[in-house]
Design an enzyme around this catalytic site. Structure first.
Site, PDB file in Angstrom:
ATOM      1  N   HIS A 166       0.850  -1.200   0.000  1.00  0.00           N
ATOM      2  CA  HIS A 166       0.000   0.000   0.000  1.00  0.00           C
ATOM      3  C   HIS A 166       0.876   1.237   0.000  1.00  0.00           C
ATOM      4  CE1 HIS A 166      -3.194   2.796   1.173  1.00  0.00           C
ATOM      5  NE2 HIS A 166      -4.014   1.864   0.758  1.00  0.00           N
ATOM      6  N   ASP A 181      -7.979  -5.309  -0.407  1.00  0.00           N
ATOM      7  CA  ASP A 181      -8.383  -6.129  -1.558  1.00  0.00           C
ATOM      8  C   ASP A 181      -8.078  -7.611  -1.385  1.00  0.00           C
ATOM      9  OD1 ASP A 181      -7.519  -3.292  -3.393  1.00  0.00           O
ATOM     10  OD2 ASP A 181      -9.516  -4.178  -3.350  1.00  0.00           O
TER      11      ASP A 181
HETATM   12  C1  SDX Z   1      -6.181  -0.023  -2.984  1.00  0.00           C
HETATM   13  O1  SDX Z   1      -4.350   4.427  -2.007  1.00  0.00           O
HETATM   14  C2  SDX Z   1      -5.321   3.826  -1.426  1.00  0.00           C
HETATM   15  O2  SDX Z   1      -5.761   4.192  -0.361  1.00  0.00           O
HETATM   16  C3  SDX Z   1      -5.882   2.622  -2.179  1.00  0.00           C
HETATM   17  C4  SDX Z   1      -6.942   1.788  -1.445  1.00  0.00           C
HETATM   18  C5  SDX Z   1      -8.213   2.583  -1.218  1.00  0.00           C
HETATM   19  O3  SDX Z   1      -8.961   2.241  -0.291  1.00  0.00           O
HETATM   20  O4  SDX Z   1      -8.507   3.481  -2.061  1.00  0.00           O
HETATM   21  O5  SDX Z   1      -6.412   1.350  -0.207  1.00  0.00           O
HETATM   22  C6  SDX Z   1      -7.327   0.574  -2.275  1.00  0.00           C
HETATM   23  O6  SDX Z   1      -5.932   0.326  -4.102  1.00  0.00           O
HETATM   24  C7  SDX Z   1      -5.295  -0.977  -2.239  1.00  0.00           C
HETATM   25  C8  SDX Z   1      -4.083  -1.445  -3.092  1.00  0.00           C
HETATM   26  C9  SDX Z   1      -4.566  -2.503  -4.085  1.00  0.00           C
HETATM   27  N1  SDX Z   1      -3.469  -2.822  -5.040  1.00  0.00           N
HETATM   28  C10 SDX Z   1      -2.824  -3.991  -4.958  1.00  0.00           C
HETATM   29  O7  SDX Z   1      -3.004  -4.836  -4.087  1.00  0.00           O
HETATM   30  C11 SDX Z   1      -1.823  -4.198  -6.084  1.00  0.00           C
HETATM   31  C12 SDX Z   1      -0.523  -4.729  -5.511  1.00  0.00           C
HETATM   32  N2  SDX Z   1       0.085  -3.654  -4.716  1.00  0.00           N
HETATM   33  C13 SDX Z   1       1.189  -2.941  -5.296  1.00  0.00           C
HETATM   34  O8  SDX Z   1       1.178  -2.803  -6.671  1.00  0.00           O
HETATM   35  C14 SDX Z   1       1.619  -1.714  -4.500  1.00  0.00           C
HETATM   36  O9  SDX Z   1       1.724  -2.104  -3.193  1.00  0.00           O
HETATM   37  C15 SDX Z   1       0.819  -0.420  -4.605  1.00  0.00           C
HETATM   38  C16 SDX Z   1       0.647   0.004  -6.029  1.00  0.00           C
HETATM   39  C17 SDX Z   1      -0.466  -0.584  -3.947  1.00  0.00           C
HETATM   40  C18 SDX Z   1       1.594   0.669  -3.861  1.00  0.00           C
HETATM   41  O10 SDX Z   1       2.860   0.687  -4.369  1.00  0.00           O
HETATM   42  P1  SDX Z   1       3.813   1.971  -4.223  1.00  0.00           P
HETATM   43  O11 SDX Z   1       3.510   2.722  -2.991  1.00  0.00           O
HETATM   44  O12 SDX Z   1       3.823   2.720  -5.512  1.00  0.00           O
HETATM   45  O13 SDX Z   1       5.187   1.275  -3.984  1.00  0.00           O
HETATM   46  P2  SDX Z   1       6.051   0.559  -5.100  1.00  0.00           P
HETATM   47  O14 SDX Z   1       5.155   0.044  -6.195  1.00  0.00           O
HETATM   48  O15 SDX Z   1       7.145   1.468  -5.476  1.00  0.00           O
HETATM   49  O16 SDX Z   1       6.608  -0.715  -4.299  1.00  0.00           O
HETATM   50  C19 SDX Z   1       7.685  -0.535  -3.370  1.00  0.00           C
HETATM   51  C20 SDX Z   1       8.439  -1.857  -3.370  1.00  0.00           C
HETATM   52  C21 SDX Z   1       8.815  -2.331  -4.764  1.00  0.00           C
HETATM   53  O17 SDX Z   1       9.954  -3.168  -4.650  1.00  0.00           O
HETATM   54  P3  SDX Z   1      11.408  -2.537  -5.017  1.00  0.00           P
HETATM   55  O18 SDX Z   1      11.301  -2.023  -6.432  1.00  0.00           O
HETATM   56  O19 SDX Z   1      11.643  -1.436  -3.995  1.00  0.00           O
HETATM   57  O20 SDX Z   1      12.322  -3.725  -4.876  1.00  0.00           O
HETATM   58  O21 SDX Z   1       7.581  -2.882  -2.838  1.00  0.00           O
HETATM   59  C22 SDX Z   1       7.353  -3.882  -3.825  1.00  0.00           C
HETATM   60  C23 SDX Z   1       7.671  -3.230  -5.161  1.00  0.00           C
HETATM   61  O22 SDX Z   1       8.047  -4.227  -6.085  1.00  0.00           O
HETATM   62  N3  SDX Z   1       5.948  -4.228  -3.762  1.00  0.00           N
HETATM   63  C24 SDX Z   1       5.447  -5.443  -4.007  1.00  0.00           C
HETATM   64  C25 SDX Z   1       4.072  -5.321  -3.828  1.00  0.00           C
HETATM   65  N4  SDX Z   1       3.774  -4.067  -3.485  1.00  0.00           N
HETATM   66  C26 SDX Z   1       4.935  -3.391  -3.448  1.00  0.00           C
HETATM   67  N5  SDX Z   1       6.058  -6.588  -4.371  1.00  0.00           N
HETATM   68  C27 SDX Z   1       5.222  -7.656  -4.548  1.00  0.00           C
HETATM   69  N6  SDX Z   1       3.881  -7.627  -4.399  1.00  0.00           N
HETATM   70  C28 SDX Z   1       3.281  -6.476  -4.040  1.00  0.00           C
HETATM   71  N7  SDX Z   1       1.976  -6.446  -3.875  1.00  0.00           N
END
Ligand code: SDX
Length: 388
Positions: free
Chosen positions: A270, A324
Site C-alpha cells: 500500500h 483487496d
Molecule cells: C487499494 O491508495 C489507497 O488508499 C488505495 C486503497 C483505497 O482504499 O482506495 O487502499 C485501495 O488500491 C489498495 C491497493 C490494491 N493494489 C494492490 O493490491 C496491487 C498490488 N500492490 C502494489 O502494486 C503496491 O503495493 C501499490 C501500487 C499498492 C503501492 O505501491 P507503491 O507505494 O507505488 O510502492 P512501489 O510500487 O514502489 O513498491 C515498493 C516496493 C517495490 O519493490 P522494489 O522495487 O523497492 O524492490 O515494494 C514492492 C515493489 O516491487 N511491492 C510489491 C508489492 N507491493 C509493493 N512486491 C510484490 N507484491 C506487491 N503487492
C-alpha cells in the site's frame, strides 16, 4: 529554466495537496478513521447510509435525519428507461466497470438539475449538488445489478424502497431478499470501502471537479481510475490468484516464483499503510466465518498461507495484506461473480468520492501540477524535404 533543478515527486508519493476532515490513515500503525470515528467502531455499529451522512455532512445523523436521508436515497434508485436501453445495448462480455462508467455518464444528460447549475458557480450550488449526489449514489447499484441480470439473461429486478442500500443491491442482483448475514456482510463491506483519503480514484475525481466540471463527470473519472489492478481492480485479481494457487501447499512456491519474476502479489502492499490494513483485518474475520459456513476452508487456508509467506518475505519492507486481499474472498463466498467485485468497491467509494468533491468545492482551486521538462530546447525547424 533556472540553474537549480526542483525536486520531482513521481506519483505525488508522500505529497500533501489539500486538507480534508473526511478520513485519516495512520499508515505506520494501520489505523483508519472517518471524521474521527474508528473504522472498527463504524464497521461494527454503523450502516452505509449512516457513514455516508457522516462523510457528507460531518456528523452522525440523529434518528430523523437518518430516516429522511435513507428515504431520499431510496427514492432515487430507479434509472431512466433510456439508460436501461443504453446498458442493454452494451456487449455482455464488457468489463462491468466499463458498464458502470457508461451508465453513470449516461445518467448526466437526464438529470433535471444539471443544466440550471452548469458553469462557473457549480461548486456553490450545494443543494442541487446534493440532489445530484444522491442520484449518483443510489443509481450506481441499479446500473450494476441491471447489467448483471441482462448478462445472465434474466429479467431485471426493480429496486425496492423498503430495503437498505446493501440489501437492495443484493435483492436486485439475485431476485431474492438477502438473509440477515448476507445483508450485514455487504453493508460492512460498503462501510469499509467508503473512503480512504486521497487515493488515486478520489484524486481523479478532484482533478475533474476542480475545473468546475460536474459531479457526474467527476465520478466517471473516479470509476475509470478505480478499475486499474494497482487500485480497486486488485480484489478481482487477488481472488483469481488464490483460485490459481488452489491449495495451501502450493502457496509458498507460487509466491516465491512470482516475486522472483518481479511480479506483484495482488492484495498486498500500500502507498500509505506500512502495517496491516485495518480493513483487511476486519474482512479476514468475516472471510473465516463464511469459509466455515460455506465449507470453503481450503480457499481461506490458502489465503492464510499466502499471507504468512508474504509477511515472512516482505513484511520487513512494510508490505502486508490490504483491503483487496480478503474482500474478494468474502464476495466470492457470498456467491457474487468475480467481475462484480470492483464495481462493488466503486458503489461504496462513490460515497467518499462525492464527500471529497463537496468538501473540495468549498475552497475550490484548479488542480494543475508542473512537470520538469527534460526535452531539447531551441530546436531548428527542418522542412520535410530536407529530412532523412
Ligand atoms: C487499494 O491508495 C489507497 O488508499 C488505495 C486503497 C483505497 O482504499 O482506495 O487502499 C485501495 O488500491 C489498495 C491497493 C490494491 N493494489 C494492490 O493490491 C496491487 C498490488 N500492490 C502494489 O502494486 C503496491 O503495493 C501499490 C501500487 C499498492 C503501492 O505501491 P507503491 O507505494 O507505488 O510502492 P512501489 O510500487 O514502489 O513498491 C515498493 C516496493 C517495490 O519493490 P522494489 O522495487 O523497492 O524492490 O515494494 C514492492 C515493489 O516491487 N511491492 C510489491 C508489492 N507491493 C509493493 N512486491 C510484490 N507484491 C506487491 N503487492
Amino acid at each position: 529554466m533556472g540553474s537549480e533543478v526542483p525536486p520531482v515527486y513521481i506519483g505525488l508519493k508522500g505529497i500533501y495537496v489539500a486538507k480534508t476532515s473526511l478520513s485519516y490513515i495512520d499508515g505506520e500503525r494501520g489505523k483508519l478513521i472517518y471524521r474521527g470515528y474508528s473504522i472498527e467502531d463504524l464497521a461494527e455499529h454503523s450502516t452505509f447510509e449512516e457513514i455516508t451522512y457522516l462523510l457528507w455532512f460531518g456528523k452522525l445523523p440523529n434518528k430523523r435525519e437518518l430516516s429522511e436521508f435513507k428515504e431520499n436515497l431510496a427514492s432515487e434508485r430507479e434509472i431512466p428507461d433510456e439508460v436501461i436501453s443504453i446498458i442493454s445495448k452494451l456487449p455482455r462480455n464488457a468489463h462491468p466497470m466499463d458498464i458502470l462508467k457508461t451508465g453513470v455518464a449516461s445518467l448526466g444528460p437526464f438529470d433535471p438539475d444539471l443544466p440550471s447549475i452548469w458553469g462557473q458557480h457549480i461548486h456553490e450550488k450545494r443543494a442541487e449538488n446534493l440532489k445530484i449526489a444522491m442520484r449518483i449514489l443510489s443509481k450506481m447499484p441499479t446500473i450494476m445489478a441491471y447489467f448483471y441480470r441482462m448478462k445472465e439473461n434474466k429479467d431485471i429486478v426493480h429496486p425496492r424502497k423498503d430495503l437498505n442500500h446493501a440489501a437492495n443491491f443484493l435483492y436486485m442482483m439475485w431476485g431474492r431478499e438477502p438473509n440477515d448475514l448476507e445483508a450485514k456482510l455487504m453493508d460492512v463491506a460498503l462501510i469499509l470501502h467508503a473512503d480512504h483519503g486521497f487515493n488515486a480514484s478520489t484524486f481523479a475525481c478532484l482533478v475533474t471537479a476542480s475545473t468546475l466540471s460536474d459531479l457526474y463527470s467527476a465520478i466517471v473519472s473516479g470509476i475509470s481510475a478505480l478499475k486499474g489492478p494497482l487500485h480497486g481492480g486488485a480484489n478481482e485479481q487477488a481472488l483469481r490468484m488464490l483460485m490459481e494457487i488452489g491449495s495451501p501447499d502450493n502457496a509458498r512456491e507460487y509466491v516465491k516464483g512470482k516475486l522472483e519474476r518481479k511480479e506483484r502479489i495482488m492484495g498486498f502492499g500500500h502507498r500509505v499503510y506500512k502495517a496491516y490494513d485495518p480493513r483487511a483485518r476486519i474482512l479476514k474475520k468475516y472471510a473465516e466465518m463464511l469459509a466455515k459456513e460455506t465449507k470453503q476452508e481450503k480457499l481461506f487456508n490458502t489465503a492464510l498461507e499466502v499471507e504468512k509467506v508474504m509477511i515472512e518475505l516482505l513484511g520487513r519492507k512494510g508490505i502486508f495484506p490490504n483491503v483487496d486481499f480478503y474482500s474478494g474472498q468474502v464476495y466470492h463466498m457470498l456467491g457474487i461473480p468475480t467481475e462484480i467485485f470492483t464495481p462493488i468497491f466503486a458503489i461504496s467509494r462513490a460515497s467518499g468520492w462525492i464527500g471529497h468533491v463537496l468538501e473540495y468545492w468549498e475552497q475550490n482551486v484548479l488542480i494543475r501540477p508542473r512537470a520538469l521538462y527534460i526535452g531539447p530546447m531551441e530546436a531548428k525547424y527542418i522542412p520535410i524535404e530536407n529530412r532523412i
